[in-house]
Design a protein around this motif. Structure first.
Motif, mmCIF file in Angstrom:
data_model
loop_
_atom_site.group_PDB
_atom_site.id
_atom_site.type_symbol
_atom_site.label_atom_id
_atom_site.label_comp_id
_atom_site.label_asym_id
_atom_site.label_seq_id
_atom_site.Cartn_x
_atom_site.Cartn_y
_atom_site.Cartn_z
ATOM 1 N N UNK A 96 0.839 -1.180 0.000
ATOM 2 C CA UNK A 96 0.000 0.000 0.000
ATOM 3 C C UNK A 96 0.878 1.235 0.000
ATOM 4 N N UNK A 97 0.422 2.296 -0.644
ATOM 5 C CA UNK A 97 1.112 3.584 -0.585
ATOM 6 C C UNK A 97 0.556 4.354 0.601
ATOM 7 N N UNK A 98 1.422 4.963 1.391
ATOM 8 C CA UNK A 98 0.945 5.730 2.547
ATOM 9 C C UNK A 98 1.020 7.232 2.316
ATOM 10 N N UNK A 99 2.055 7.687 1.661
ATOM 11 C CA UNK A 99 2.169 9.095 1.303
ATOM 12 C C UNK A 99 3.180 9.270 0.198
ATOM 13 N N UNK A 100 3.062 10.388 -0.496
ATOM 14 C CA UNK A 100 3.929 10.666 -1.642
ATOM 15 C C UNK A 100 4.539 12.046 -1.439
ATOM 16 N N UNK B 230 0.520 13.153 -13.322
ATOM 17 C CA UNK B 230 -0.885 13.288 -12.924
ATOM 18 C C UNK B 230 -1.653 11.971 -13.024
ATOM 19 N N UNK B 231 -1.317 11.129 -13.994
ATOM 20 C CA UNK B 231 -2.062 9.866 -14.091
ATOM 21 C C UNK B 231 -1.792 8.966 -12.884
ATOM 22 N N UNK B 232 -0.552 8.976 -12.404
ATOM 23 C CA UNK B 232 -0.246 8.156 -11.221
ATOM 24 C C UNK B 232 -0.955 8.740 -9.996
ATOM 25 N N UNK B 233 -0.892 10.052 -9.860
ATOM 26 C CA UNK B 233 -1.512 10.696 -8.699
ATOM 27 C C UNK B 233 -3.011 10.395 -8.680
ATOM 28 N N UNK B 234 -3.627 10.479 -9.845
ATOM 29 C CA UNK B 234 -5.075 10.241 -9.898
ATOM 30 C C UNK B 234 -5.434 8.787 -9.598
ATOM 31 N N UNK B 235 -4.485 7.881 -9.842
ATOM 32 C CA UNK B 235 -4.746 6.469 -9.568
ATOM 33 C C UNK B 235 -4.695 6.160 -8.068
ATOM 34 N N UNK B 236 -4.106 7.048 -7.299
ATOM 35 C CA UNK B 236 -4.009 6.802 -5.857
ATOM 36 C C UNK B 236 -5.262 7.304 -5.159
ATOM 37 N N UNK B 237 -5.804 6.550 -4.209
ATOM 38 C CA UNK B 237 -7.013 6.988 -3.496
ATOM 39 C C UNK B 237 -6.797 8.329 -2.799
ATOM 40 N N UNK B 238 -7.895 9.019 -2.554
ATOM 41 C CA UNK B 238 -7.829 10.369 -2.005
ATOM 42 C C UNK B 238 -7.222 10.416 -0.605
ATOM 43 N N UNK B 239 -7.250 9.298 0.119
ATOM 44 C CA UNK B 239 -6.687 9.334 1.473
ATOM 45 C C UNK B 239 -5.171 9.138 1.504
ATOM 46 N N UNK B 240 -4.531 9.041 0.335
ATOM 47 C CA UNK B 240 -3.066 9.011 0.293
ATOM 48 C C UNK B 240 -2.587 10.437 0.035
ATOM 49 N N UNK B 241 -2.001 11.084 1.030
ATOM 50 C CA UNK B 241 -1.622 12.480 0.840
ATOM 51 C C UNK B 241 -0.469 12.635 -0.167
ATOM 52 N N UNK B 242 -0.570 13.661 -1.001
ATOM 53 C CA UNK B 242 0.472 13.968 -1.987
ATOM 54 C C UNK B 242 1.116 15.291 -1.567
ATOM 55 N N UNK B 243 2.318 15.209 -1.046
ATOM 56 C CA UNK B 243 3.032 16.409 -0.630
ATOM 57 C C UNK B 243 3.924 16.892 -1.758
ATOM 58 N N UNK B 244 4.061 18.206 -1.883
ATOM 59 C CA UNK B 244 4.961 18.765 -2.890
ATOM 60 C C UNK B 244 5.871 19.788 -2.226
#
Lengths: 276, 276
Positions: free
Chosen positions: A57-61, A72-86
Protein backbone atom coordinates in the motif's frame (compact mmCIF):
# COMPACT_ATOMS: atom_id res chain seq x y z
CA UNK A 1 -8.26 17.13 -10.05
CA UNK A 2 -4.63 16.68 -9.27
CA UNK A 3 -3.88 20.21 -8.12
CA UNK A 4 -6.56 20.38 -5.43
CA UNK A 5 -5.09 17.48 -3.46
CA UNK A 6 -1.49 18.71 -3.39
CA UNK A 7 -0.20 19.66 0.03
CA UNK A 8 2.62 22.17 -0.01
CA UNK A 9 5.56 21.52 2.31
CA UNK A 10 7.72 24.56 3.05
CA UNK A 11 9.61 23.40 6.12
CA UNK A 12 11.99 20.42 6.08
CA UNK A 13 11.04 19.76 9.70
CA UNK A 14 7.34 19.40 8.94
CA UNK A 15 6.25 16.29 10.88
CA UNK A 16 3.94 15.18 8.08
CA UNK A 17 6.93 14.21 5.94
CA UNK A 18 9.18 13.04 8.77
CA UNK A 19 9.64 9.60 7.21
CA UNK A 20 11.57 11.16 4.35
CA UNK A 21 14.07 12.97 6.58
CA UNK A 22 17.69 12.01 5.90
CA UNK A 23 16.67 8.84 4.11
CA UNK A 24 20.23 7.89 3.30
CA UNK A 25 21.21 7.60 6.95
CA UNK A 26 18.06 5.79 7.94
CA UNK A 27 18.20 3.35 5.10
CA UNK A 28 19.47 0.48 7.19
CA UNK A 29 17.03 0.72 10.04
CA UNK A 30 13.94 -1.45 10.32
CA UNK A 31 10.67 0.35 9.84
CA UNK A 32 7.83 -2.09 10.45
CA UNK A 33 7.46 -3.10 6.81
CA UNK A 34 7.56 0.50 5.65
CA UNK A 35 9.86 1.46 2.82
CA UNK A 36 10.86 4.34 0.59
CA UNK A 37 10.04 4.09 -3.10
CA UNK A 38 12.00 6.32 -5.46
CA UNK A 39 11.42 7.40 -9.02
CA UNK A 40 8.53 7.36 -11.43
CA UNK A 41 8.71 3.70 -12.45
CA UNK A 42 8.65 2.44 -8.88
CA UNK A 43 5.91 4.90 -7.85
CA UNK A 44 3.78 3.70 -10.74
CA UNK A 45 4.20 0.07 -9.66
CA UNK A 46 3.40 0.99 -6.06
CA UNK A 47 0.24 2.80 -7.13
CA UNK A 48 -0.74 -0.24 -9.19
CA UNK A 49 -0.11 -2.60 -6.27
CA UNK A 50 -2.16 -0.34 -4.00
CA UNK A 51 -5.07 -0.29 -6.44
CA UNK A 52 -4.94 -4.08 -6.78
CA UNK A 53 -5.12 -4.42 -2.97
CA UNK A 54 -2.19 -6.80 -3.06
CA UNK A 55 0.77 -7.00 -0.70
CA UNK A 56 1.62 -3.31 -0.82
CA UNK A 57 0.00 0.00 0.00
CA UNK A 58 1.11 3.58 -0.58
CA UNK A 59 0.95 5.73 2.55
CA UNK A 60 2.17 9.09 1.30
CA UNK A 61 3.93 10.67 -1.64
CA UNK A 62 6.47 13.50 -1.74
CA UNK A 63 7.19 15.17 -5.06
CA UNK A 64 9.29 17.94 -6.44
CA UNK A 65 6.75 20.57 -7.44
CA UNK A 66 7.78 20.69 -11.08
CA UNK A 67 7.41 16.92 -11.46
CA UNK A 68 3.69 16.98 -10.64
CA UNK A 69 2.31 17.66 -14.09
CA UNK A 70 4.15 14.69 -15.61
CA UNK A 71 2.79 12.37 -12.93
CA UNK A 72 -0.88 13.29 -12.92
CA UNK A 73 -2.06 9.87 -14.09
CA UNK A 74 -0.25 8.16 -11.22
CA UNK A 75 -1.51 10.70 -8.70
CA UNK A 76 -5.07 10.24 -9.90
CA UNK A 77 -4.75 6.47 -9.57
CA UNK A 78 -4.01 6.80 -5.86
CA UNK A 79 -7.01 6.99 -3.50
CA UNK A 80 -7.83 10.37 -2.01
CA UNK A 81 -6.69 9.33 1.47
CA UNK A 82 -3.07 9.01 0.29
CA UNK A 83 -1.62 12.48 0.84
CA UNK A 84 0.47 13.97 -1.99
CA UNK A 85 3.03 16.41 -0.63
CA UNK A 86 4.96 18.77 -2.89
CA UNK A 87 8.03 20.89 -2.24
CA UNK A 88 10.57 23.03 -4.05
CA UNK A 89 13.98 21.53 -4.84
CA UNK A 90 15.53 23.45 -1.98
CA UNK A 91 13.06 22.17 0.60
CA UNK A 92 13.13 18.65 -0.82
CA UNK A 93 16.92 18.46 -0.66
CA UNK A 94 16.71 19.77 2.92
CA UNK A 95 14.28 16.98 3.78
CA UNK A 96 16.16 14.06 2.29
CA UNK A 97 19.64 15.33 3.07
CA UNK A 98 21.14 15.25 -0.43
CA UNK A 99 20.29 16.42 -3.93
CA UNK A 100 17.42 14.27 -5.11
CA UNK A 101 17.35 15.08 -8.78
CA UNK A 102 14.59 12.65 -9.67
CA UNK A 103 12.24 14.33 -7.23
CA UNK A 104 9.84 11.41 -6.75
CA UNK A 105 9.45 9.68 -3.39
CA UNK A 106 6.78 7.64 -1.69
CA UNK A 107 6.36 5.89 1.62
CA UNK A 108 5.01 2.40 1.11
CA UNK A 109 3.97 -0.36 3.44
CA UNK A 110 4.08 -4.07 2.97
CA UNK A 111 1.26 -5.99 4.57
CA UNK A 112 2.22 -8.60 7.13
CA UNK A 113 3.83 -11.64 5.58
CA UNK A 114 1.88 -14.89 5.76
CA UNK A 115 3.58 -18.02 7.05
CA UNK A 116 5.79 -20.01 4.71
CA UNK A 117 3.27 -22.84 4.33
CA UNK A 118 0.48 -20.49 3.34
CA UNK A 119 2.78 -18.74 0.91
CA UNK A 120 3.82 -21.98 -0.74
CA UNK A 121 0.23 -23.23 -0.89
CA UNK A 122 -0.72 -20.22 -2.98
CA UNK A 123 1.84 -20.96 -5.69
CA UNK A 124 0.49 -22.38 -8.94
CA UNK A 125 0.98 -26.08 -9.68
CA UNK A 126 3.34 -25.23 -12.53
CA UNK A 127 5.84 -23.00 -10.82
CA UNK A 128 9.34 -21.59 -11.26
CA UNK A 129 10.80 -19.87 -8.22
CA UNK A 130 14.08 -18.22 -7.29
CA UNK A 131 15.37 -18.78 -3.76
CA UNK A 132 18.14 -16.85 -2.03
CA UNK A 133 20.09 -17.88 1.08
CA UNK A 134 22.26 -15.38 2.92
CA UNK A 135 21.99 -12.66 0.27
CA UNK A 136 23.20 -9.58 2.14
CA UNK A 137 24.13 -7.24 -0.71
CA UNK A 138 21.31 -4.90 -1.70
CA UNK A 139 22.42 -4.62 -5.31
CA UNK A 140 22.37 -8.38 -5.70
CA UNK A 141 18.97 -8.58 -4.02
CA UNK A 142 17.53 -5.99 -6.38
CA UNK A 143 19.03 -7.71 -9.43
CA UNK A 144 17.66 -11.08 -8.37
CA UNK A 145 14.11 -9.68 -8.36
CA UNK A 146 14.68 -7.98 -11.69
CA UNK A 147 15.81 -11.30 -13.14
CA UNK A 148 12.88 -13.13 -11.56
CA UNK A 149 10.48 -10.67 -13.16
CA UNK A 150 12.24 -10.79 -16.53
CA UNK A 151 12.01 -14.56 -16.78
CA UNK A 152 8.53 -14.99 -15.40
CA UNK A 153 9.35 -16.55 -12.03
CA UNK A 154 6.27 -16.99 -9.85
CA UNK A 155 7.95 -16.03 -6.58
CA UNK A 156 11.16 -15.28 -4.74
CA UNK A 157 11.82 -17.20 -1.53
CA UNK A 158 14.40 -15.82 0.89
CA UNK A 159 15.78 -17.32 4.05
CA UNK A 160 15.78 -15.25 7.22
CA UNK A 161 19.46 -14.34 6.86
CA UNK A 162 18.84 -12.39 3.65
CA UNK A 163 18.68 -8.61 3.74
CA UNK A 164 15.30 -6.93 3.49
CA UNK A 165 14.34 -6.48 -0.19
CA UNK A 166 12.57 -3.29 0.80
CA UNK A 167 15.81 -1.46 1.48
CA UNK A 168 15.88 1.63 -0.65
CA UNK A 169 18.77 0.56 -2.84
CA UNK A 170 17.50 -2.97 -3.44
CA UNK A 171 14.12 -1.61 -4.48
CA UNK A 172 15.74 0.89 -6.83
CA UNK A 173 18.03 -1.70 -8.43
CA UNK A 174 15.05 -4.04 -8.89
CA UNK A 175 13.35 -1.26 -10.90
CA UNK A 176 10.33 -1.96 -8.74
CA UNK A 177 10.18 -5.70 -9.41
CA UNK A 178 10.15 -6.26 -5.64
CA UNK A 179 6.64 -4.82 -5.72
CA UNK A 180 5.49 -7.17 -8.48
CA UNK A 181 7.08 -10.56 -7.80
CA UNK A 182 5.53 -12.20 -4.69
CA UNK A 183 8.11 -12.97 -2.05
CA UNK A 184 8.51 -14.41 1.40
CA UNK A 185 11.47 -13.99 3.79
CA UNK A 186 11.58 -16.36 6.74
CA UNK A 187 12.99 -19.63 8.10
CA UNK A 188 16.47 -21.06 7.97
CA UNK A 189 17.90 -22.04 4.59
CA UNK A 190 17.41 -25.74 5.26
CA UNK A 191 13.83 -25.38 6.51
CA UNK A 192 12.95 -23.16 3.57
CA UNK A 193 14.27 -25.54 0.94
CA UNK A 194 12.89 -28.61 2.69
CA UNK A 195 9.44 -27.04 2.76
CA UNK A 196 9.70 -26.46 -0.97
CA UNK A 197 10.97 -29.98 -1.64
CA UNK A 198 8.04 -31.34 0.39
CA UNK A 199 5.70 -29.58 -2.01
CA UNK A 200 7.22 -31.17 -5.05
CA UNK A 201 9.81 -28.62 -6.05
CA UNK A 202 12.98 -29.88 -7.73
CA UNK A 203 15.63 -27.89 -5.84
CA UNK A 204 18.67 -26.83 -7.88
CA UNK A 205 21.38 -25.10 -5.90
CA UNK A 206 23.71 -23.00 -8.02
CA UNK A 207 27.43 -23.46 -7.37
CA UNK A 208 30.62 -23.21 -9.45
CA UNK A 209 31.10 -26.89 -8.56
CA UNK A 210 27.50 -27.94 -9.16
CA UNK A 211 27.05 -31.49 -10.44
CA UNK A 212 24.72 -30.78 -13.36
CA UNK A 213 25.37 -28.39 -16.24
CA UNK A 214 22.59 -25.76 -16.11
CA UNK A 215 21.80 -26.59 -19.75
CA UNK A 216 20.99 -30.17 -18.78
CA UNK A 217 18.44 -29.49 -16.04
CA UNK A 218 15.29 -31.47 -16.88
CA UNK A 219 12.00 -29.63 -17.39
CA UNK A 220 9.69 -30.34 -14.47
CA UNK A 221 6.42 -28.92 -13.27
CA UNK A 222 7.89 -27.26 -10.16
CA UNK A 223 11.44 -25.96 -10.23
CA UNK A 224 13.46 -23.85 -7.80
CA UNK A 225 16.81 -22.20 -8.43
CA UNK A 226 18.74 -21.53 -5.21
CA UNK A 227 21.56 -18.98 -4.98
CA UNK A 228 23.83 -18.17 -2.05
CA UNK A 229 26.18 -15.41 -1.00
CA UNK A 230 28.84 -14.30 -3.38
CA UNK A 231 31.68 -14.94 -0.98
CA UNK A 232 31.07 -18.32 0.55
CA UNK A 233 28.33 -19.59 -1.72
CA UNK A 234 25.81 -22.09 -0.44
CA UNK A 235 26.72 -24.17 2.61
CA UNK A 236 27.77 -27.78 2.06
CA UNK A 237 24.71 -29.23 3.80
CA UNK A 238 22.52 -27.54 1.20
CA UNK A 239 24.69 -28.55 -1.75
CA UNK A 240 24.86 -32.18 -0.69
CA UNK A 241 21.20 -32.53 0.19
CA UNK A 242 19.63 -31.10 -2.94
CA UNK A 243 20.52 -31.11 -6.61
CA UNK A 244 23.29 -28.73 -7.60
CA UNK A 245 23.89 -27.03 -10.92
CA UNK A 246 26.80 -25.13 -12.40
CA UNK A 247 27.16 -22.54 -15.11
CA UNK A 248 30.10 -23.81 -17.15
CA UNK A 249 32.84 -21.23 -17.49
CA UNK A 250 36.51 -20.76 -18.22
CA UNK A 251 38.70 -22.56 -15.66
CA UNK A 252 40.58 -20.86 -12.85
CA UNK A 253 38.29 -17.91 -12.45
CA UNK A 254 36.35 -16.39 -9.68
CA UNK A 255 32.71 -17.30 -10.15
CA UNK A 256 30.28 -14.88 -11.76
CA UNK A 257 28.59 -12.45 -9.46
CA UNK A 258 25.31 -13.66 -8.02
CA UNK A 259 23.21 -11.17 -9.97
CA UNK A 260 24.56 -12.33 -13.32
CA UNK A 261 24.69 -15.99 -12.32
CA UNK A 262 21.06 -15.99 -11.17
CA UNK A 263 20.09 -14.30 -14.44
CA UNK A 264 21.83 -16.90 -16.60
CA UNK A 265 20.53 -19.86 -14.61
CA UNK A 266 16.97 -18.54 -14.46
CA UNK A 267 17.05 -17.82 -18.19
CA UNK A 268 18.09 -21.40 -18.87
CA UNK A 269 15.44 -22.87 -16.58
CA UNK A 270 12.70 -20.61 -17.93
CA UNK A 271 13.71 -21.62 -21.46
CA UNK A 272 13.59 -25.29 -20.52
CA UNK A 273 9.97 -25.04 -19.41
CA UNK A 274 9.12 -22.70 -22.32
CA UNK A 275 8.24 -19.69 -20.22
CA UNK A 276 10.29 -17.56 -22.58
CA UNK B 1 63.67 -11.83 1.26
CA UNK B 2 60.42 -9.98 1.55
CA UNK B 3 61.19 -8.03 4.69
CA UNK B 4 64.36 -6.40 3.42
CA UNK B 5 62.57 -4.59 0.60
CA UNK B 6 59.74 -3.11 2.67
CA UNK B 7 59.77 0.66 2.96
CA UNK B 8 58.02 2.00 6.04
CA UNK B 9 55.73 5.00 5.57
CA UNK B 10 54.96 6.93 8.75
CA UNK B 11 53.60 10.18 7.32
CA UNK B 12 50.46 10.37 5.19
CA UNK B 13 52.02 13.32 3.35
CA UNK B 14 55.08 11.34 2.26
CA UNK B 15 55.52 12.22 -1.43
CA UNK B 16 56.54 8.67 -2.31
CA UNK B 17 52.97 7.47 -1.84
CA UNK B 18 51.25 10.65 -3.09
CA UNK B 19 49.28 8.71 -5.74
CA UNK B 20 47.32 6.96 -3.01
CA UNK B 21 46.21 10.17 -1.28
CA UNK B 22 42.44 10.55 -1.04
CA UNK B 23 41.84 7.97 -3.75
CA UNK B 24 38.10 8.19 -3.47
CA UNK B 25 37.99 11.83 -4.49
CA UNK B 26 40.51 11.40 -7.26
CA UNK B 27 38.86 8.36 -8.69
CA UNK B 28 37.31 10.17 -11.59
CA UNK B 29 40.32 12.07 -12.78
CA UNK B 30 42.50 10.93 -15.68
CA UNK B 31 45.95 9.78 -14.71
CA UNK B 32 47.83 8.98 -17.92
CA UNK B 33 46.96 5.30 -17.95
CA UNK B 34 47.76 4.90 -14.29
CA UNK B 35 45.28 3.20 -12.00
CA UNK B 36 44.76 2.00 -8.47
CA UNK B 37 44.48 -1.74 -7.91
CA UNK B 38 42.84 -2.88 -4.68
CA UNK B 39 42.82 -6.18 -2.88
CA UNK B 40 44.83 -9.37 -3.00
CA UNK B 41 43.18 -10.91 -6.05
CA UNK B 42 43.73 -7.85 -8.22
CA UNK B 43 47.29 -7.34 -6.94
CA UNK B 44 48.09 -10.95 -7.82
CA UNK B 45 46.79 -10.47 -11.35
CA UNK B 46 48.73 -7.23 -11.70
CA UNK B 47 51.94 -8.92 -10.58
CA UNK B 48 51.29 -11.70 -13.07
CA UNK B 49 50.67 -9.22 -15.90
CA UNK B 50 53.84 -7.37 -14.97
CA UNK B 51 55.89 -10.57 -15.02
CA UNK B 52 54.42 -11.53 -18.39
CA UNK B 53 55.45 -8.14 -19.80
CA UNK B 54 51.96 -7.69 -21.21
CA UNK B 55 49.83 -4.56 -21.26
CA UNK B 56 50.25 -3.72 -17.59
CA UNK B 57 53.03 -2.89 -15.18
CA UNK B 58 53.07 -2.41 -11.41
CA UNK B 59 54.71 0.83 -10.32
CA UNK B 60 54.42 0.70 -6.54
CA UNK B 61 52.59 -1.18 -3.83
CA UNK B 62 51.20 0.07 -0.51
CA UNK B 63 50.25 -2.47 2.14
CA UNK B 64 48.91 -2.57 5.62
CA UNK B 65 51.85 -3.84 7.66
CA UNK B 66 50.03 -6.86 9.04
CA UNK B 67 49.02 -8.02 5.54
CA UNK B 68 52.61 -8.46 4.39
CA UNK B 69 53.21 -11.99 5.60
CA UNK B 70 50.19 -13.33 3.75
CA UNK B 71 51.32 -11.71 0.52
CA UNK B 72 54.96 -12.74 0.42
CA UNK B 73 54.59 -14.84 -2.75
CA UNK B 74 53.12 -11.89 -4.63
CA UNK B 75 55.75 -9.52 -3.29
CA UNK B 76 58.52 -11.87 -4.34
CA UNK B 77 57.05 -12.13 -7.83
CA UNK B 78 57.44 -8.40 -8.33
CA UNK B 79 60.83 -7.15 -9.60
CA UNK B 80 63.07 -5.41 -7.08
CA UNK B 81 62.57 -2.00 -8.70
CA UNK B 82 58.88 -1.98 -7.72
CA UNK B 83 58.85 -0.37 -4.28
CA UNK B 84 56.75 -2.04 -1.57
CA UNK B 85 55.57 0.51 0.97
CA UNK B 86 54.02 -0.52 4.27
CA UNK B 87 52.10 1.45 6.86
CA UNK B 88 50.05 0.99 10.00
CA UNK B 89 46.26 1.09 9.73
CA UNK B 90 46.20 4.60 11.12
CA UNK B 91 48.69 5.98 8.61
CA UNK B 92 47.09 4.03 5.74
CA UNK B 93 43.63 5.37 6.51
CA UNK B 94 45.15 8.87 6.70
CA UNK B 95 46.65 8.39 3.25
CA UNK B 96 43.59 7.08 1.43
CA UNK B 97 41.04 9.16 3.32
CA UNK B 98 38.78 6.39 4.58
CA UNK B 99 39.06 3.08 6.40
CA UNK B 100 40.65 0.65 3.99
CA UNK B 101 40.04 -2.63 5.71
CA UNK B 102 41.52 -4.80 3.00
CA UNK B 103 44.85 -2.98 3.28
CA UNK B 104 46.19 -3.87 -0.18
CA UNK B 105 46.80 -1.18 -2.81
CA UNK B 106 48.98 -0.85 -5.86
CA UNK B 107 49.62 1.76 -8.48
CA UNK B 108 49.57 0.20 -11.94
CA UNK B 109 50.19 1.53 -15.40
CA UNK B 110 48.73 0.44 -18.68
CA UNK B 111 51.07 0.65 -21.62
CA UNK B 112 50.00 2.87 -24.50
CA UNK B 113 47.13 1.39 -26.48
CA UNK B 114 47.87 0.33 -30.03
CA UNK B 115 45.65 1.51 -32.84
CA UNK B 116 42.37 -0.29 -33.46
CA UNK B 117 43.62 -2.00 -36.62
CA UNK B 118 46.69 -3.39 -34.91
CA UNK B 119 44.55 -4.58 -32.00
CA UNK B 120 42.10 -6.37 -34.30
CA UNK B 121 44.93 -7.90 -36.33
CA UNK B 122 46.25 -9.60 -33.22
CA UNK B 123 42.98 -11.42 -32.51
CA UNK B 124 42.92 -15.14 -33.30
CA UNK B 125 41.06 -16.33 -36.38
CA UNK B 126 38.46 -18.05 -34.21
CA UNK B 127 37.35 -15.22 -31.95
CA UNK B 128 34.54 -14.23 -29.62
CA UNK B 129 34.56 -10.61 -28.48
CA UNK B 130 32.37 -8.38 -26.36
CA UNK B 131 31.92 -4.79 -27.50
CA UNK B 132 30.49 -1.91 -25.48
CA UNK B 133 29.16 1.41 -26.78
CA UNK B 134 28.49 4.29 -24.40
CA UNK B 135 28.95 2.23 -21.22
CA UNK B 136 29.33 4.93 -18.57
CA UNK B 137 28.55 3.01 -15.39
CA UNK B 138 31.62 1.60 -13.67
CA UNK B 139 29.79 -1.35 -12.15
CA UNK B 140 28.50 -2.41 -15.52
CA UNK B 141 31.94 -1.99 -17.06
CA UNK B 142 33.50 -4.18 -14.39
CA UNK B 143 30.80 -6.82 -14.76
CA UNK B 144 31.21 -6.91 -18.53
CA UNK B 145 34.88 -7.80 -18.16
CA UNK B 146 34.08 -10.39 -15.51
CA UNK B 147 31.57 -11.98 -17.89
CA UNK B 148 34.05 -11.81 -20.79
CA UNK B 149 36.62 -13.64 -18.69
CA UNK B 150 34.12 -16.20 -17.41
CA UNK B 151 33.02 -17.18 -20.90
CA UNK B 152 36.39 -17.13 -22.57
CA UNK B 153 35.99 -14.03 -24.75
CA UNK B 154 39.21 -13.09 -26.55
CA UNK B 155 38.84 -9.34 -26.12
CA UNK B 156 36.64 -6.43 -25.08
CA UNK B 157 36.22 -3.59 -27.59
CA UNK B 158 34.95 -0.24 -26.29
CA UNK B 159 34.03 2.86 -28.20
CA UNK B 160 35.52 6.19 -27.14
CA UNK B 161 32.37 7.21 -25.24
CA UNK B 162 32.76 4.39 -22.72
CA UNK B 163 34.18 5.11 -19.30
CA UNK B 164 37.74 4.08 -18.55
CA UNK B 165 37.82 0.43 -17.36
CA UNK B 166 40.73 1.36 -15.13
CA UNK B 167 38.56 3.38 -12.78
CA UNK B 168 38.97 1.98 -9.32
CA UNK B 169 35.44 0.70 -8.97
CA UNK B 170 35.28 -0.92 -12.40
CA UNK B 171 38.54 -2.73 -11.74
CA UNK B 172 37.30 -3.92 -8.36
CA UNK B 173 33.94 -5.14 -9.72
CA UNK B 174 35.76 -6.96 -12.53
CA UNK B 175 37.70 -8.88 -9.86
CA UNK B 176 40.78 -7.98 -11.87
CA UNK B 177 39.49 -9.34 -15.20
CA UNK B 178 40.30 -5.97 -16.76
CA UNK B 179 43.96 -6.92 -16.32
CA UNK B 180 43.52 -10.28 -18.04
CA UNK B 181 41.12 -9.75 -20.95
CA UNK B 182 42.79 -7.67 -23.72
CA UNK B 183 40.87 -4.52 -24.50
CA UNK B 184 40.90 -1.45 -26.65
CA UNK B 185 38.96 1.82 -26.17
CA UNK B 186 38.86 4.15 -29.13
CA UNK B 187 36.84 5.27 -32.18
CA UNK B 188 33.16 6.04 -32.55
CA UNK B 189 30.68 3.20 -32.16
CA UNK B 190 30.08 2.96 -35.89
CA UNK B 191 33.77 3.02 -36.83
CA UNK B 192 34.55 0.42 -34.20
CA UNK B 193 31.88 -2.02 -35.33
CA UNK B 194 32.58 -1.41 -39.01
CA UNK B 195 36.25 -2.19 -38.48
CA UNK B 196 35.25 -5.45 -36.86
CA UNK B 197 32.76 -6.30 -39.60
CA UNK B 198 35.49 -5.64 -42.18
CA UNK B 199 37.59 -8.29 -40.49
CA UNK B 200 34.90 -10.91 -40.75
CA UNK B 201 33.12 -10.53 -37.43
CA UNK B 202 29.41 -11.27 -37.30
CA UNK B 203 28.14 -8.28 -35.30
CA UNK B 204 25.22 -8.98 -32.97
CA UNK B 205 23.82 -5.95 -31.21
CA UNK B 206 21.86 -6.76 -28.08
CA UNK B 207 18.50 -5.03 -27.72
CA UNK B 208 15.15 -5.87 -26.11
CA UNK B 209 13.73 -5.56 -29.63
CA UNK B 210 16.50 -7.48 -31.38
CA UNK B 211 15.42 -9.46 -34.43
CA UNK B 212 17.02 -12.81 -33.58
CA UNK B 213 16.48 -14.82 -30.39
CA UNK B 214 19.90 -15.13 -28.72
CA UNK B 215 19.41 -18.91 -28.69
CA UNK B 216 19.21 -18.94 -32.48
CA UNK B 217 22.46 -17.11 -33.27
CA UNK B 218 24.44 -19.29 -35.67
CA UNK B 219 27.90 -20.50 -34.68
CA UNK B 220 30.51 -18.67 -36.74
CA UNK B 221 34.26 -18.38 -36.62
CA UNK B 222 34.27 -14.71 -35.54
CA UNK B 223 31.46 -13.38 -33.39
CA UNK B 224 30.94 -10.08 -31.60
CA UNK B 225 28.28 -9.27 -29.03
CA UNK B 226 27.57 -5.52 -28.77
CA UNK B 227 25.91 -3.92 -25.76
CA UNK B 228 24.86 -0.32 -25.23
CA UNK B 229 23.91 1.94 -22.36
CA UNK B 230 21.26 0.80 -19.96
CA UNK B 231 19.08 3.85 -20.46
CA UNK B 232 18.92 4.45 -24.20
CA UNK B 233 20.41 1.20 -25.47
CA UNK B 234 22.19 1.10 -28.77
CA UNK B 235 21.46 3.85 -31.31
CA UNK B 236 19.19 3.04 -34.21
CA UNK B 237 21.93 3.38 -36.83
CA UNK B 238 23.81 0.57 -35.13
CA UNK B 239 20.76 -1.64 -34.69
CA UNK B 240 19.67 -1.26 -38.30
CA UNK B 241 23.12 -1.70 -39.82
CA UNK B 242 24.20 -4.86 -38.03
CA UNK B 243 22.46 -7.98 -36.81
CA UNK B 244 20.45 -7.56 -33.63
CA UNK B 245 19.64 -10.13 -30.98
CA UNK B 246 17.24 -10.20 -28.07
CA UNK B 247 17.07 -12.12 -24.83
CA UNK B 248 13.46 -13.27 -24.68
CA UNK B 249 11.74 -12.22 -21.49
CA UNK B 250 8.36 -11.58 -19.92
CA UNK B 251 6.44 -8.83 -21.73
CA UNK B 252 6.02 -5.29 -20.44
CA UNK B 253 9.17 -5.14 -18.40
CA UNK B 254 12.14 -2.93 -18.24
CA UNK B 255 15.03 -4.74 -19.91
CA UNK B 256 17.59 -6.58 -17.86
CA UNK B 257 20.54 -4.57 -16.67
CA UNK B 258 23.49 -4.55 -19.03
CA UNK B 259 25.72 -6.59 -16.72
CA UNK B 260 23.25 -9.46 -16.54
CA UNK B 261 22.19 -9.15 -20.17
CA UNK B 262 25.77 -9.28 -21.41
CA UNK B 263 26.37 -12.31 -19.21
CA UNK B 264 23.39 -14.21 -20.57
CA UNK B 265 24.10 -13.36 -24.20
CA UNK B 266 27.80 -14.14 -23.94
CA UNK B 267 27.01 -17.42 -22.22
CA UNK B 268 24.70 -18.37 -25.09
CA UNK B 269 27.21 -17.39 -27.76
CA UNK B 270 30.11 -19.13 -26.00
CA UNK B 271 27.95 -22.25 -25.70
CA UNK B 272 27.07 -22.09 -29.39
CA UNK B 273 30.74 -22.21 -30.40
CA UNK B 274 31.52 -24.75 -27.66
CA UNK B 275 33.86 -22.55 -25.66
CA UNK B 276 32.10 -23.68 -22.51
Amino acid sequence: MTSSRLIEITDADDPRIAEFRDIRERDLTGRENRFIAEGTVVLRLLAGAHAAEGDFAAEKVLLLRNRVSGLSDIIEALPADVPIYVATAEVLDGIVGFHLHRGVLALGRRKAETGLSAFLERLPQRALVLAGCGISNHDNMGSMFRNAAAFGADAVLLDESCCDPLYRKALRVSVGSILTVPYCRQSSDLDLLSAMADRGFAIWSLSPNGKVDIRDVPALERMALVVGTEGDGLPQNILSRFGSVRIPQAPGLDSLNVATASGIALFEMAARIKRI
